[in-house]
Design a protein around this motif. Structure first.
Motif, PDB file in Angstrom:
ATOM      1  N   ARG A 113       0.826  -1.216   0.000  1.00  0.00           N
ATOM      2  CA  ARG A 113       0.000   0.000   0.000  1.00  0.00           C
ATOM      3  C   ARG A 113       0.860   1.266   0.000  1.00  0.00           C
ATOM      4  N   HIS A 114       2.151   1.115   0.268  1.00  0.00           N
ATOM      5  CA  HIS A 114       3.060   2.261   0.346  1.00  0.00           C
ATOM      6  C   HIS A 114       4.306   2.028  -0.516  1.00  0.00           C
ATOM      7  N   LYS A 115       4.134   1.328  -1.596  1.00  0.00           N
ATOM      8  CA  LYS A 115       5.252   0.903  -2.448  1.00  0.00           C
ATOM      9  C   LYS A 115       6.185   2.056  -2.837  1.00  0.00           C
ATOM     10  N   GLU A 116       5.641   3.204  -3.165  1.00  0.00           N
ATOM     11  CA  GLU A 116       6.449   4.349  -3.598  1.00  0.00           C
ATOM     12  C   GLU A 116       7.263   4.967  -2.466  1.00  0.00           C
ATOM     13  N   ASP A 117       6.899   4.675  -1.236  1.00  0.00           N
ATOM     14  CA  ASP A 117       7.585   5.260  -0.093  1.00  0.00           C
ATOM     15  C   ASP A 117       8.479   4.262   0.636  1.00  0.00           C
ATOM     16  N   CYS A 118       8.748   3.134  -0.003  1.00  0.00           N
ATOM     17  CA  CYS A 118       9.633   2.119   0.577  1.00  0.00           C
ATOM     18  C   CYS A 118      11.076   2.409   0.167  1.00  0.00           C
ATOM     19  N   VAL A 119      11.989   2.284   1.129  1.00  0.00           N
ATOM     20  CA  VAL A 119      13.407   2.529   0.875  1.00  0.00           C
ATOM     21  C   VAL A 119      14.238   1.402   1.474  1.00  0.00           C
ATOM     22  N   ARG A 120      15.402   1.189   0.888  1.00  0.00           N
ATOM     23  CA  ARG A 120      16.297   0.133   1.365  1.00  0.00           C
ATOM     24  C   ARG A 120      17.708   0.665   1.544  1.00  0.00           C
ATOM     25  N   ILE A 121      18.441  -0.026   2.396  1.00  0.00           N
ATOM     26  CA  ILE A 121      19.864   0.232   2.583  1.00  0.00           C
ATOM     27  C   ILE A 121      20.597  -0.837   1.774  1.00  0.00           C
ATOM     28  N   PRO A 122      21.460  -0.459   0.837  1.00  0.00           N
ATOM     29  CA  PRO A 122      22.141  -1.450   0.008  1.00  0.00           C
ATOM     30  C   PRO A 122      23.069  -2.359   0.828  1.00  0.00           C
ATOM     31  N   MET A 123      23.090  -3.622   0.454  1.00  0.00           N
ATOM     32  CA  MET A 123      23.974  -4.618   1.070  1.00  0.00           C
ATOM     33  C   MET A 123      24.425  -5.579  -0.026  1.00  0.00           C
ATOM     34  N   ILE A 124      25.487  -6.308   0.226  1.00  0.00           N
ATOM     35  CA  ILE A 124      25.963  -7.255  -0.782  1.00  0.00           C
ATOM     36  C   ILE A 124      25.311  -8.629  -0.599  1.00  0.00           C
ATOM     37  N   ASP A 126      23.470 -12.071  -0.249  1.00  0.00           N
ATOM     38  CA  ASP A 126      22.246 -12.511   0.409  1.00  0.00           C
ATOM     39  C   ASP A 126      22.133 -12.040   1.850  1.00  0.00           C
ATOM     40  N   THR A 127      22.838 -10.972   2.182  1.00  0.00           N
ATOM     41  CA  THR A 127      22.736 -10.440   3.539  1.00  0.00           C
ATOM     42  C   THR A 127      21.283 -10.094   3.802  1.00  0.00           C
ATOM     43  N   ARG A 128      20.734 -10.634   4.877  1.00  0.00           N
ATOM     44  CA  ARG A 128      19.309 -10.462   5.157  1.00  0.00           C
ATOM     45  C   ARG A 128      18.972  -9.038   5.574  1.00  0.00           C
ATOM     46  N   SER A 129      19.733  -8.511   6.520  1.00  0.00           N
ATOM     47  CA  SER A 129      19.447  -7.155   6.983  1.00  0.00           C
ATOM     48  C   SER A 129      20.555  -6.685   7.914  1.00  0.00           C
ATOM     49  N   LEU A 130      20.509  -5.402   8.230  1.00  0.00           N
ATOM     50  CA  LEU A 130      21.409  -4.822   9.222  1.00  0.00           C
ATOM     51  C   LEU A 130      20.701  -4.810  10.570  1.00  0.00           C
ATOM     52  N   ASN A 131      21.437  -4.535  11.624  1.00  0.00           N
ATOM     53  CA  ASN A 131      20.846  -4.353  12.941  1.00  0.00           C
ATOM     54  C   ASN A 131      19.853  -3.185  12.881  1.00  0.00           C
ATOM     55  N   LEU A 132      18.745  -3.326  13.592  1.00  0.00           N
ATOM     56  CA  LEU A 132      17.692  -2.310  13.575  1.00  0.00           C
ATOM     57  C   LEU A 132      18.201  -0.941  14.016  1.00  0.00           C
ATOM     58  N   GLY A 133      18.990  -0.896  15.069  1.00  0.00           N
ATOM     59  CA  GLY A 133      19.522   0.376  15.543  1.00  0.00           C
ATOM     60  C   GLY A 133      20.412   1.042  14.509  1.00  0.00           C
ATOM     61  N   ASN A 134      21.245   0.243  13.836  1.00  0.00           N
ATOM     62  CA  ASN A 134      22.114   0.787  12.787  1.00  0.00           C
ATOM     63  C   ASN A 134      21.290   1.310  11.619  1.00  0.00           C
TER      64      ASN A 134
END
Length: 163
Positions: A113-124, A126-134
């Motif tokens: 419902r908010h596809k245009e407002d979704c953003v990501r932090i680039p990673m190399i 298959d890294t799943r994600s960064l720590n939430l605080g970071n």
């Protein structure tokens, strides 16, 4: 003022760290239940240190309650499923930046419902994600940078030691 929104956070240390960051930059923290901890939990206070008492924090019983209490809020959603990098959007003052729970992120039914407002932090790879605080710090500081770090101290000073 910027707003950080945590949807169903699970780890008190992450929320404490994010709270401390919010105090340091004058951002408001929004917590959407259910939480994986109690707000008076020792680990939460330890991570937030003595800053927690100065935190502007709001809680909501669920996502619908959050939307109802913040009508018309411009919300950017941080997700590994986004097509846009977090630096590709213009963060206006008073916008909200939402992060999902550590184990699952923001549910896809919300993201679509908010596809245009979704953003990501680039990673190399298959890294799943960064720590939430970071992740919260990275995107919040980009929003602050885009707004010339308004209201923040831009200069530090060394203290001269006399012998």
């Amino acid at each position: 003022m910027f707003h950080i929104v945590l949807l169903e956070p699970e780890i008190p240390a992450n929320t404490g760290n994010i709270g401390r960051t919010c105090v340091a930059v004058g951002a408001r923290l929004h917590l959407i239940e259910p939480l994986g901890f109690r707000l008076n939990e020792k680990n939460l206070k330890r991570a937030g240190m003595d800053y927690w008492k100065d935190l502007d924090v709001r809680t909501y019983i669920d996502y619908a309650d959050f939307l109802e209490q913040n009508p018309g809020a411009k919300i950017y959603m941080a997700t590994t499923k986004a097509a846009k990098v977090y630096t590709e959007v213009r963060y206006e003052p008073d916008c909200y930046i939402m992060f999902g729970k550590e184990s699952a992120g923001i549910p896809e039914e919300i993201l679509v419902r908010h596809k245009e407002d979704c953003v990501r932090i680039p990673m190399i790879g298959d890294t799943r994600s960064l720590n939430l605080g970071n992740s919260a710090a990275i995107i919040l500081y980009e929003a602050l940078r885009q707004n010339q770090f308004a209201g923040l101290n831009l200069e530090g000073h060394l203290h001269r030691l006399e012998w």
